[in-house]
Scaffold this active site. Structure first.
Site, mmCIF file in Angstrom:
data_model
loop_
_atom_site.group_PDB
_atom_site.id
_atom_site.type_symbol
_atom_site.label_atom_id
_atom_site.label_comp_id
_atom_site.label_asym_id
_atom_site.label_seq_id
_atom_site.Cartn_x
_atom_site.Cartn_y
_atom_site.Cartn_z
ATOM 1 N N HIS A 14 0.836 -1.206 0.000
ATOM 2 C CA HIS A 14 0.000 0.000 0.000
ATOM 3 C C HIS A 14 0.871 1.257 0.000
ATOM 4 C CE1 HIS A 14 -3.337 -2.745 0.498
ATOM 5 N NE2 HIS A 14 -2.661 -3.316 1.480
ATOM 6 N N GLU A 28 -2.553 0.377 7.705
ATOM 7 C CA GLU A 28 -1.666 -0.715 7.295
ATOM 8 C C GLU A 28 -0.406 -0.161 6.631
ATOM 9 O OE1 GLU A 28 -1.885 -4.676 4.405
ATOM 10 O OE2 GLU A 28 -3.593 -3.313 4.516
ATOM 11 N N HIS A 81 2.131 -7.087 4.640
ATOM 12 C CA HIS A 81 0.734 -6.678 4.751
ATOM 13 C C HIS A 81 0.195 -6.973 6.150
ATOM 14 C CE1 HIS A 81 -0.274 -5.653 0.550
ATOM 15 N NE2 HIS A 81 0.789 -6.400 0.302
ATOM 16 N N GLU A 152 0.702 -11.802 6.073
ATOM 17 C CA GLU A 152 -0.368 -10.964 6.637
ATOM 18 C C GLU A 152 -0.181 -11.027 8.151
ATOM 19 O OE1 GLU A 152 -2.781 -9.126 5.260
ATOM 20 O OE2 GLU A 152 -3.274 -9.942 3.297
#
Length: 190
Positions: A14, A28, A81, A152
């Site tokens: 991101h 995040e 992430h 994640e």
């Protein structure tokens, strides 16, 4: 040091126009950027040569992230992430066309994160090649030549997970680096 000679591409997901998942006033994009910077330092201590997709709050497009990794000649690609959706724990994604080396790398990193953070092990998961979406782009062997994994790290919208994550960014980075290192120790020297 097992990572001497290895090139690792660290990709904090991101950034910029895309904050990623949000929870408790955190994004995040900001958390994974911090972890990415720590990870670069930890990997360099272990002998790796490291390049990051971003070191500030910018948004490189996913094809540009993959291309930068390929141009760098990365052996390993780590796309950082944080999960969302009200769950808990840690999982690591690989592409369903990934090599057995990528699977071993993902298991080593996932297990190191679980051990370091003491949270639920959601396991290594395979992203189906027919699935759309952009996150899968960077772990697809068609796009990224390196062994590519996408951890994640916990759930930003679950308070206990988020609190653990925010308090343990450096611990996350060290765990990922140690997982990569333990994977590299199973390979012949390069």
């Amino acid at each position: 040091m097992a990572l001497n000679g290895y090139k690792v591409f660290v990709d904090p997901g991101h950034g910029g126009k895309d904050p990623g998942a949000v929870g408790g006033g955190y994004t995040e994009a900001a958390i994974v950027l911090d972890i990415g910077k720590f990870l670069k330092t930890e990997l360099e201590k272990l002998g790796a040569t490291v390049q990051m997709s971003r070191s500030t709050d910018t948004y490189p497009e996913n094809p540009d992230r993959a291309k930068a990794s390929n141009n760098f000649g990365a052996d390993i690609y780590v796309s950082l992430h944080i999960n969302a959706g009200g769950g808990t724990g840690i999982e690591t994604w690989i592409h369903d066309n990934a090599s057995s080396y990528t699977t071993s790398l993902a298991n080593a990193v996932n297990n190191a994160l679980v051990a370091a953070l003491g949270k639920t092990n959601r396991g290594v998961k395979k992203a189906p090649s027919q699935r759309g979406g952009t996150n899968i782009h960077v772990i697809d062997p068609k796009n990224t030549k390196a062994w590519a994994i996408l951890p994640e790290m916990l759930f930003i919208d679950t308070a206990s997970d988020r609190n653990t994550l925010v308090a343990n960014k450096q611990t996350c980075a060290r765990a990922i680096a140690n997982g990569i290192n333990s994977f590299a120790m199973t390979l012949p020297p390069i």
